[in-house]
Scaffold this active site. Structure first.
Site, short mmCIF file in Angstrom:
data_model
loop_
_atom_site.label_atom_id
_atom_site.label_comp_id
_atom_site.label_asym_id
_atom_site.label_seq_id
_atom_site.Cartn_x
_atom_site.Cartn_y
_atom_site.Cartn_z
N HIS A 35 0.54 -1.44 -0.09
CA HIS A 35 0.26 -0.14 0.33
C HIS A 35 0.95 1.58 0.29
O HIS A 35 1.46 1.96 1.63
CB HIS A 35 -1.23 -0.20 1.03
CG HIS A 35 -2.13 1.21 1.67
ND1 HIS A 35 -3.06 0.34 1.34
CD2 HIS A 35 -2.21 2.15 1.23
CE1 HIS A 35 -3.96 2.24 1.36
NE2 HIS A 35 -3.18 3.20 1.04
N HIS A 37 1.43 5.30 -2.41
CA HIS A 37 0.35 5.90 -3.49
C HIS A 37 1.99 6.94 -4.16
O HIS A 37 2.94 7.14 -3.92
CB HIS A 37 -0.41 6.95 -2.54
CG HIS A 37 -1.77 6.32 -2.98
ND1 HIS A 37 -2.66 6.09 -3.00
CD2 HIS A 37 -2.05 6.04 -0.96
CE1 HIS A 37 -3.84 5.67 -2.24
NE2 HIS A 37 -3.73 5.03 -1.62
N ASP A 39 1.36 9.31 -5.81
CA ASP A 39 1.82 10.65 -5.78
C ASP A 39 1.77 10.94 -4.59
O ASP A 39 1.63 12.34 -4.14
CB ASP A 39 0.48 11.52 -6.59
CG ASP A 39 -1.51 10.77 -6.57
OD1 ASP A 39 -0.99 9.43 -4.99
OD2 ASP A 39 -2.02 11.55 -6.15
N GLY A 197 -9.82 7.45 -1.94
CA GLY A 197 -11.03 8.94 -1.44
C GLY A 197 -10.80 8.77 -0.04
O GLY A 197 -11.71 7.98 0.44
N HIS A 224 -10.45 0.59 -0.42
CA HIS A 224 -10.30 1.40 0.52
C HIS A 224 -11.01 1.23 1.79
O HIS A 224 -12.08 1.74 0.79
CB HIS A 224 -9.83 3.09 0.67
CG HIS A 224 -7.95 3.66 0.16
ND1 HIS A 224 -7.44 2.70 -0.84
CD2 HIS A 224 -7.30 3.98 0.59
CE1 HIS A 224 -6.21 3.21 -0.98
NE2 HIS A 224 -5.88 3.97 -0.21
N GLU A 227 -11.02 3.52 7.40
CA GLU A 227 -9.51 4.31 7.34
C GLU A 227 -9.99 4.67 8.77
O GLU A 227 -9.94 4.81 9.12
CB GLU A 227 -8.85 4.38 6.57
CG GLU A 227 -7.99 5.50 7.00
CD GLU A 227 -7.49 6.16 5.33
OE1 GLU A 227 -5.94 7.09 5.54
OE2 GLU A 227 -7.80 6.29 4.73
N ASP A 316 2.22 4.04 2.93
CA ASP A 316 0.60 4.62 2.35
C ASP A 316 1.40 5.56 1.89
O ASP A 316 1.26 5.47 0.12
CB ASP A 316 -0.44 5.06 3.90
CG ASP A 316 -1.21 6.19 3.28
OD1 ASP A 316 -1.35 5.90 1.70
OD2 ASP A 316 -2.31 6.14 3.67
#
Length: 383
Positions: A35, A37, A39, A197, A224, A227, A316
């Protein structure tokens, strides 16, 4: 200590402090990341460079060191929504082919330097179209960057394999289109699908057509869930959507009751997650920033590991959290006195849960991960 069903895991019980791995051994230990990202993992200097090259003037800081600090401070808000706002800047500089290739290559290099031998890195192609790229051009640029980063890592004496997860934004309406894109580039560098998101108000059930399509195609996907939103999000991701893994899933702790005498009782959903060996993509530092846990000591990963859930350790967003896999494990070693055995347990869990064929996962476990940890453990015998 080799499996995730409770046989032989140490949890560092009875282990002395002398047996705890130091930073150097943690960094050299083979690690698996599920996991992360794209960006959320840019080098601050790269953000500054691309902003200058593309004319983006919205950065809050032009000095790389100060910019990195700004990202960490802005993300450290206790709110997932505020945390997600920081991505406006990283996405803004990822709108050209060259930028995507560069950032993907640097991602693979940085992970390899941190001892990661296998990674699944996710990104949302729909967020990189403002410069005129097509969805296909975005995917091909990122794939090219990952392959270049793997080559650079190999030239530096490190090995890493990076697979891409294509993410659809849960507040948008392009999930089926992105799922079809992931299926077209399957076996060409893309290993699965994800939605991401803000969870609140955007349940995974809004994207059932995408998940049904992927299931018909026998493809892999994570969601996701659990969370910022609780058990309903997890239940929907599993029972309505059929997720293979849970992105975060940390709120499964809400279905686990620990009595004053230490007795633990699992609710029906928590028992299902554990019994079915559903992987939890836990991200301790990120969870602290978004308010899912108050401290490392209070993070559910400690209890979930003791109860032998299929827990994995992840970063993350390395830029926003100022973190790495080494730092994540450092914090867990410091907090829970985890040993190399515990690190291997988390790592094998992650490799078992990867979205690549079984024989390739098994080879990574037996030929890379286990020998790597065996070598590190043997160092203790000859100090």
């Amino acid at each position: 200590m080799t499996d995730d069903n409770g046989r032989g895991g140490s949890a560092a019980a009875g282990a002395g402090r002398a047996a705890l791995p130091d930073t150097d051994r943690i960094r050299r230990a083979p690690k698996v990341l599920l996991h992360d990202h794209l960006d959320g993992g840019l080098r601050p200097g790269t953000v500054v460079d691309i902003a200058r090259e593309t004319g983006y003037s919205g950065l809050p800081e032009s000095d790389p060191e100060r910019l990195g600090a700004w990202f960490r401070e802005a993300a450290d808000s206790g709110s997932l929504e505020r945390y997600l706002e920081t991505f406006a800047h990283t996405c803004a500089v990822l709108q050209t082919r060259d930028a995507l290739v560069r950032v993907a290559a640097e991602c693979a290099e940085d992970l390899a330097a941190d001892g990661v031998v296998y990674a699944e890195v996710r990104y949302a192609p729909e967020q990189h179209l403002q410069g005129g790229l097509s969805l296909e051009q975005v995917v091909e640029a990122v794939n090219e960057g990952f392959r270049e980063g793997e080559r650079r890592a190999y030239a530096a004496g490190r090995r890493i394999r990076v697979g891409a997860l294509l993410t659809a934004m849960r507040h948008a309406a392009r999930s089926l289109e992105i799922a079809e894109l992931a299926n077209r580039y399957r076996d060409l560098g893309v290993v699965g699908f994800d939605i991401a998101g803000a969870e609140a108000g955007f349940p995974p059930t809004r994207h059932l057509d995408a998940f049904e399509y992927l299931k018909r195609e026998n493809n892999h996907f994570t969601i996701h869930a659990g969370e910022a939103f609780g058990l309903p999000s997890i239940w929907q991701a599993l029972q309505w959507c059929g997720a293979d893994r849970l992105g975060h899933g940390v709120r499964i702790i809400d279905d686990i009751h620990v009595a004053e005498d230490g007795t633990v009782k699992l609710g029906r959903l928590a028992a299902y997650v554990r019994d079915k060996r559903i992987p939890l993509e836990l991200c301790p530092t990120s969870n602290l920033q978004t308010g899912a846990a108050a401290s490392y000591a209070e993070h559910p990963i400690g209890l979930l590991r003791r109860l032998y859930f299929r827990a994995t350790v992840n970063t993350d967003n390395r830029l926003m959290s100022g973190t790495s896999m080494t730092r994540e494990f450092e914090e867990l070693v410091r907090t829970f006195h985890y040993t190399l055995d515990d690190m291997q347990w988390f790592t094998v869990n992650a490799m078992k849960s990867a979205f690549i064929p079984f024989d390739e996962r098994l080879a990574m476990i037996n030929e890379v991960i286990k020998p790597g940890y065996a070598g590190l453990k043997s160092e203790w015998l000859f100090r």
